[in-house]
Design a protein around this motif. Structure first.
Motif, PDB file in Angstrom:
ATOM      1  N   LEU A  20       0.899  -1.248  -0.054  1.00  0.00           N
ATOM      2  CA  LEU A  20       0.148  -0.111   0.015  1.00  0.00           C
ATOM      3  C   LEU A  20       0.882   1.242  -0.017  1.00  0.00           C
ATOM      4  CD1 LEU A  20      -2.577  -0.820   2.606  1.00  0.00           C
ATOM      5  CD2 LEU A  20      -2.891  -0.834   0.268  1.00  0.00           C
ATOM      6  N   PRO A  21       0.287   2.328  -0.530  1.00  0.00           N
ATOM      7  CA  PRO A  21       1.358   3.672  -0.404  1.00  0.00           C
ATOM      8  C   PRO A  21       1.515   3.720   0.929  1.00  0.00           C
ATOM      9  CG  PRO A  21      -0.532   3.814  -2.256  1.00  0.00           C
ATOM     10  CD  PRO A  21      -0.637   2.562  -1.575  1.00  0.00           C
ATOM     11  N   LYS A  22       2.287   4.435   1.382  1.00  0.00           N
ATOM     12  CA  LYS A  22       2.493   4.903   3.013  1.00  0.00           C
ATOM     13  C   LYS A  22       1.338   5.610   3.329  1.00  0.00           C
ATOM     14  CE  LYS A  22       7.314   4.770   3.096  1.00  0.00           C
ATOM     15  NZ  LYS A  22       8.820   5.596   3.440  1.00  0.00           N
ATOM     16  N   HIS A  23       0.723   6.644   2.545  1.00  0.00           N
ATOM     17  CA  HIS A  23      -0.391   7.407   3.282  1.00  0.00           C
ATOM     18  C   HIS A  23      -1.617   6.439   3.540  1.00  0.00           C
ATOM     19  CE1 HIS A  23      -0.558   7.696  -1.151  1.00  0.00           C
ATOM     20  NE2 HIS A  23      -2.152   7.850  -0.785  1.00  0.00           N
ATOM     21  N   LEU A  24      -1.952   5.241   3.073  1.00  0.00           N
ATOM     22  CA  LEU A  24      -2.817   4.638   3.269  1.00  0.00           C
ATOM     23  C   LEU A  24      -2.622   3.390   4.323  1.00  0.00           C
ATOM     24  CD1 LEU A  24      -4.176   3.762  -0.589  1.00  0.00           C
ATOM     25  CD2 LEU A  24      -5.042   5.446   1.180  1.00  0.00           C
ATOM     26  N   ARG A  25      -1.255   3.163   4.427  1.00  0.00           N
ATOM     27  CA  ARG A  25      -1.100   2.319   5.588  1.00  0.00           C
ATOM     28  C   ARG A  25      -1.548   2.835   7.064  1.00  0.00           C
ATOM     29  NH1 ARG A  25       5.055   1.463   3.829  1.00  0.00           N
ATOM     30  NH2 ARG A  25       4.770   0.935   1.760  1.00  0.00           N
ATOM     31  N   VAL A  26      -1.935   3.995   7.038  1.00  0.00           N
ATOM     32  CA  VAL A  26      -2.719   4.358   8.478  1.00  0.00           C
ATOM     33  C   VAL A  26      -3.921   3.670   8.985  1.00  0.00           C
ATOM     34  CG1 VAL A  26      -1.571   6.617   8.504  1.00  0.00           C
ATOM     35  CG2 VAL A  26      -3.907   6.418   7.478  1.00  0.00           C
ATOM     36  N   LEU A  27      -4.353   3.185   7.846  1.00  0.00           N
ATOM     37  CA  LEU A  27      -5.761   2.202   8.075  1.00  0.00           C
ATOM     38  C   LEU A  27      -5.369   1.004   8.459  1.00  0.00           C
ATOM     39  CD1 LEU A  27      -7.645   3.873   4.651  1.00  0.00           C
ATOM     40  CD2 LEU A  27      -8.005   4.286   6.995  1.00  0.00           C
ATOM     41  N   TRP A  28      -4.212   0.509   8.139  1.00  0.00           N
ATOM     42  CA  TRP A  28      -3.985  -0.717   8.599  1.00  0.00           C
ATOM     43  C   TRP A  28      -2.598  -0.871   9.646  1.00  0.00           C
ATOM     44  CZ3 TRP A  28      -3.398  -5.277   4.427  1.00  0.00           C
ATOM     45  CH2 TRP A  28      -3.304  -6.628   4.935  1.00  0.00           C
ATOM     46  N   PRO A  29      -2.842  -0.317  10.850  1.00  0.00           N
ATOM     47  CA  PRO A  29      -1.933  -0.214  11.771  1.00  0.00           C
ATOM     48  C   PRO A  29      -0.990  -1.446  11.948  1.00  0.00           C
ATOM     49  CG  PRO A  29      -4.046   0.510  12.759  1.00  0.00           C
ATOM     50  CD  PRO A  29      -4.223  -0.298  11.349  1.00  0.00           C
ATOM     51  N   GLU A  30       0.089  -1.231  12.379  1.00  0.00           N
ATOM     52  CA  GLU A  30       1.248  -2.357  12.645  1.00  0.00           C
ATOM     53  C   GLU A  30       0.652  -3.292  13.802  1.00  0.00           C
ATOM     54  OE1 GLU A  30       5.403  -2.238  12.137  1.00  0.00           O
ATOM     55  OE2 GLU A  30       5.322  -0.192  11.322  1.00  0.00           O
ATOM     56  N   ASP A  31       0.117  -2.659  14.631  1.00  0.00           N
ATOM     57  CA  ASP A  31      -0.407  -3.724  15.778  1.00  0.00           C
ATOM     58  C   ASP A  31      -1.436  -4.792  15.219  1.00  0.00           C
ATOM     59  OD1 ASP A  31      -2.374  -1.410  15.337  1.00  0.00           O
ATOM     60  OD2 ASP A  31      -2.966  -1.620  17.678  1.00  0.00           O
ATOM     61  N   TYR A  32      -1.920  -4.285  14.027  1.00  0.00           N
ATOM     62  CA  TYR A  32      -2.917  -5.433  13.583  1.00  0.00           C
ATOM     63  C   TYR A  32      -2.149  -6.816  13.393  1.00  0.00           C
ATOM     64  CZ  TYR A  32      -6.891  -2.254  13.078  1.00  0.00           C
ATOM     65  OH  TYR A  32      -7.818  -1.246  13.061  1.00  0.00           O
ATOM     66  N   LEU A  33      -0.875  -6.577  12.864  1.00  0.00           N
ATOM     67  CA  LEU A  33      -0.098  -7.433  12.287  1.00  0.00           C
ATOM     68  C   LEU A  33       0.200  -8.428  13.444  1.00  0.00           C
ATOM     69  CD1 LEU A  33       2.150  -5.784  10.089  1.00  0.00           C
ATOM     70  CD2 LEU A  33       0.327  -6.947   9.491  1.00  0.00           C
ATOM     71  N   ASP A  34       0.393  -7.999  14.645  1.00  0.00           N
ATOM     72  CA  ASP A  34       0.519  -8.784  15.874  1.00  0.00           C
ATOM     73  C   ASP A  34      -0.594  -9.969  16.039  1.00  0.00           C
ATOM     74  OD1 ASP A  34       2.557  -7.603  16.400  1.00  0.00           O
ATOM     75  OD2 ASP A  34       1.607  -6.144  17.768  1.00  0.00           O
ATOM     76  N   GLU A  35      -1.680  -9.719  15.610  1.00  0.00           N
ATOM     77  CA  GLU A  35      -2.755 -10.891  15.488  1.00  0.00           C
ATOM     78  C   GLU A  35      -2.937 -11.768  14.461  1.00  0.00           C
ATOM     79  OE1 GLU A  35      -6.654  -9.221  16.482  1.00  0.00           O
ATOM     80  OE2 GLU A  35      -5.720  -7.231  17.254  1.00  0.00           O
ATOM     81  N   ALA A  36      -1.701 -11.637  13.564  1.00  0.00           N
ATOM     82  CA  ALA A  36      -1.656 -12.817  12.394  1.00  0.00           C
ATOM     83  C   ALA A  36      -1.239 -14.099  12.798  1.00  0.00           C
ATOM     84  CB  ALA A  36      -0.848 -12.100  11.492  1.00  0.00           C
ATOM     85  N   PRO A  37      -1.936 -15.337  12.302  1.00  0.00           N
ATOM     86  CA  PRO A  37      -1.462 -16.354  12.719  1.00  0.00           C
ATOM     87  C   PRO A  37      -0.024 -16.764  12.312  1.00  0.00           C
ATOM     88  CG  PRO A  37      -2.950 -16.522  10.886  1.00  0.00           C
ATOM     89  CD  PRO A  37      -2.764 -15.143  11.427  1.00  0.00           C
ATOM     90  N   ASP A  38       0.780 -17.396  13.158  1.00  0.00           N
ATOM     91  CA  ASP A  38       2.129 -17.772  12.902  1.00  0.00           C
ATOM     92  C   ASP A  38       2.219 -18.904  11.891  1.00  0.00           C
ATOM     93  OD1 ASP A  38       4.883 -18.038  12.616  1.00  0.00           O
ATOM     94  OD2 ASP A  38       5.166 -18.608  14.625  1.00  0.00           O
ATOM     95  N   THR A  39       2.255 -18.807  10.661  1.00  0.00           N
ATOM     96  CA  THR A  39       2.285 -19.661   9.526  1.00  0.00           C
ATOM     97  C   THR A  39       3.549 -20.247   9.293  1.00  0.00           C
ATOM     98  OG1 THR A  39       2.420 -18.245   7.714  1.00  0.00           O
ATOM     99  CG2 THR A  39       0.218 -18.795   8.375  1.00  0.00           C
TER     100      THR A  39
END
Length: 118
Positions: free
Chosen positions: A78-97
């Protein structure tokens, strides 16, 4: 990247993903508001929703259901200015694959019974 993402989606969601997909060059969205206007155009036939919340909810669900590595790749695309809609802390909930380390062979139990004398 889109094909790798879709491969991780449940079958029903994957169908909706491709049903709405229109192959074209990505538009140059200059800011979050332009992105949300695009979202609004796609959601114009449903009840009114908060567009920012809707976009963030989609990114949050993706983070929770696809692997962290794939989530990071999609977010980073995503363009940097759109990443504010996908905060990095959401990634902490990703399953460990990542594959778990190979398990150790189980120790064999001695299955022979001790003889008892009578």
């Amino acid at each position: 990247l889109a094909a790798h993402l879709s491969a991780q989606l449940p079958l029903l969601v994957r169908g909706a993903y491709y049903d709405q997909w229109k192959p074209r060059a990505p538009e140059k969205l200059r800011n979050v508001e332009e992105f949300l206007e695009e979202v609004q155009e796609e959601l114009n036939d449903i009840r009114p929703v908060n567009l920012r919340d809707a976009a963030q909810s989609v990114f949050h669900v993706l983070s929770r259901h696809i692997g962290r590595g794939q989530s990071e790749k999609v977010r980073d695309a995503l363009p940097k200015h759109l990443r504010v809609l996908w905060p990095e802390d959401y990634l902490d909930e990703a399953p460990d694959t990542r594959r778990p380390p190979p398990s150790q062979p189980k120790a064999r139990r001695n299955t022979t019974r001790a003889r008892t004398t009578r």
